[in-house]
Design a protein around this motif. Sequence first.
Motif, PDB file in Angstrom:
ATOM      1  N   LEU A  35       0.839  -1.216   0.000  1.00 24.81           N
ATOM      2  CA  LEU A  35       0.000   0.000   0.000  1.00 24.81           C
ATOM      3  C   LEU A  35       0.867   1.257   0.000  1.00 24.81           C
ATOM      4  O   LEU A  35       0.576   2.227  -0.713  1.00 24.81           O
ATOM      5  CB  LEU A  35      -0.924  -0.006   1.221  1.00 24.81           C
ATOM      6  CG  LEU A  35      -2.064  -1.032   1.182  1.00 24.81           C
ATOM      7  CD1 LEU A  35      -2.695  -1.190   2.563  1.00 24.81           C
ATOM      8  CD2 LEU A  35      -3.133  -0.614   0.157  1.00 24.81           C
ATOM      9  N   VAL A  52      -7.076   6.473   5.038  1.00 25.92           N
ATOM     10  CA  VAL A  52      -7.473   5.344   5.886  1.00 25.92           C
ATOM     11  C   VAL A  52      -6.273   4.876   6.713  1.00 25.92           C
ATOM     12  O   VAL A  52      -6.364   4.652   7.924  1.00 25.92           O
ATOM     13  CB  VAL A  52      -7.976   4.171   4.995  1.00 25.92           C
ATOM     14  CG1 VAL A  52      -8.341   2.958   5.833  1.00 25.92           C
ATOM     15  CG2 VAL A  52      -9.159   4.611   4.147  1.00 25.92           C
ATOM     16  N   GLN A  92     -11.053 -11.626   4.988  1.00 22.59           N
ATOM     17  CA  GLN A  92      -9.793 -11.796   4.249  1.00 22.59           C
ATOM     18  C   GLN A  92      -9.242 -13.214   4.437  1.00 22.59           C
ATOM     19  O   GLN A  92      -8.731 -13.826   3.498  1.00 22.59           O
ATOM     20  CB  GLN A  92      -8.746 -10.780   4.721  1.00 22.59           C
ATOM     21  CG  GLN A  92      -9.047  -9.346   4.321  1.00 22.59           C
ATOM     22  CD  GLN A  92      -7.974  -8.355   4.787  1.00 22.59           C
ATOM     23  OE1 GLN A  92      -6.858  -8.736   5.139  1.00 22.59           O
ATOM     24  NE2 GLN A  92      -8.321  -7.082   4.769  1.00 22.59           N
ATOM     25  N   ARG A 150      -4.698   1.685  16.032  1.00 24.58           N
ATOM     26  CA  ARG A 150      -4.347   0.458  15.310  1.00 24.58           C
ATOM     27  C   ARG A 150      -4.406  -0.752  16.243  1.00 24.58           C
ATOM     28  O   ARG A 150      -4.790  -1.852  15.842  1.00 24.58           O
ATOM     29  CB  ARG A 150      -2.958   0.588  14.675  1.00 24.58           C
ATOM     30  CG  ARG A 150      -2.927   1.654  13.578  1.00 24.58           C
ATOM     31  CD  ARG A 150      -1.522   1.973  13.138  1.00 24.58           C
ATOM     32  NE  ARG A 150      -0.992   0.951  12.276  1.00 24.58           N
ATOM     33  CZ  ARG A 150       0.309   0.709  12.121  1.00 24.58           C
ATOM     34  NH1 ARG A 150       1.199   1.405  12.767  1.00 24.58           N
ATOM     35  NH2 ARG A 150       0.711  -0.230  11.305  1.00 24.58           N
TER      36      ARG A 150
HETATM   37  P1  AMP Z   1       1.297  -2.442   8.276  1.00 28.67           P
HETATM   38  O1  AMP Z   1       2.514  -1.897   7.641  1.00 28.67           O
HETATM   39  O2  AMP Z   1       1.078  -3.919   8.020  1.00 28.67           O
HETATM   40  O3  AMP Z   1       1.185  -2.147   9.750  1.00 28.67           O
HETATM   41  O4  AMP Z   1       0.045  -1.728   7.577  1.00 28.67           O
HETATM   42  C1  AMP Z   1      -0.103  -0.319   7.588  1.00 28.67           C
HETATM   43  C2  AMP Z   1      -1.545   0.039   7.294  1.00 28.67           C
HETATM   44  O5  AMP Z   1      -1.909  -0.450   5.998  1.00 28.67           O
HETATM   45  C3  AMP Z   1      -2.588  -0.561   8.233  1.00 28.67           C
HETATM   46  O6  AMP Z   1      -2.753   0.198   9.429  1.00 28.67           O
HETATM   47  C4  AMP Z   1      -3.837  -0.528   7.364  1.00 28.67           C
HETATM   48  O7  AMP Z   1      -4.363   0.779   7.258  1.00 28.67           O
HETATM   49  C5  AMP Z   1      -3.263  -0.893   5.990  1.00 28.67           C
HETATM   50  N1  AMP Z   1      -3.260  -2.355   5.765  1.00 28.67           N
HETATM   51  C6  AMP Z   1      -2.184  -3.166   5.624  1.00 28.67           C
HETATM   52  N2  AMP Z   1      -2.551  -4.433   5.418  1.00 28.67           N
HETATM   53  C7  AMP Z   1      -3.905  -4.447   5.427  1.00 28.67           C
HETATM   54  C8  AMP Z   1      -4.893  -5.467   5.287  1.00 28.67           C
HETATM   55  N3  AMP Z   1      -4.555  -6.751   5.104  1.00 28.67           N
HETATM   56  N4  AMP Z   1      -6.196  -5.088   5.350  1.00 28.67           N
HETATM   57  C9  AMP Z   1      -6.562  -3.807   5.529  1.00 28.67           C
HETATM   58  N5  AMP Z   1      -5.694  -2.797   5.682  1.00 28.67           N
HETATM   59  C10 AMP Z   1      -4.368  -3.100   5.631  1.00 28.67           C
END
Ligand code: AMP
Length: 193
Positions: A35, A52, A92, A150
């Motif tokens: 992302l 988001v 998911q 989170r």
């Molecule tokens: P992370 O780096 O895995 O902590 O992800 C950072 C942010 O990306 C999360 O707080 C969500 O906003 C989004 N994100 C990452 N993976 C997912 C997922 N599998 N489903 C939904 N949002 C995600």
Amino acid sequence: MYLILIGPPGAGKGTQAKILEQEYGLKQLSTGDMLRAEIAVGSDLGKKAKAVMDAGNLVSDEIMVDMIANRIEQPDCAKGVIFDGFPRTVDQAEALDAMLADKGKPVHAVIEFVVDEEALVDRLNTRIRQTLDAGQPVRGDDNEETLRNRLSVYRNQTAPILPYYESAGLLKKVDGMAPIDTVTATIKTIVRG
Ligand code: AMP
């Protein structure tokens, strides 16, 4: 082989995924990194996801499932994948099961990182200080308020997938507060079965 790492933000999933990637020749798929790459190139998806993510909420299941469905078909995922940050909801998890069932390749193990939330807040604040001291930019979602959201999103939306994998006999726990080497050794024992 398909491994799933589950744990709250800052639990050390990414660190372990990178070590295991080398060890087993698997591909680490961090949906958070995917992302952030979309945000960096300014794609429509990235624009949608940024607000988001900055608030610490979850991007929609539909977007995430599509993203993973396409990604696991790429040649660099042929030997298998370490999922880091996916699945994050029961929907998911069910979608992933269906995808892997289609390929005839089940999930090998689901590893839950058990951690102390207050210690994660301390770790984050230390990381922010170090990043700022090094003159580097801090991530948009790297602040205590967002982390607390989170953590609550993790408890409410992600932790419910743990019983799902438990009943499938796949769930294993590691102490995420242990030193990095100890966590790696425990995971290797789990993977050997
Ligand atoms: P992370 O780096 O895995 O902590 O992800 C950072 C942010 O990306 C999360 O707080 C969500 O906003 C989004 N994100 C990452 N993976 C997912 C997922 N599998 N489903 C939904 N949002 C995600």
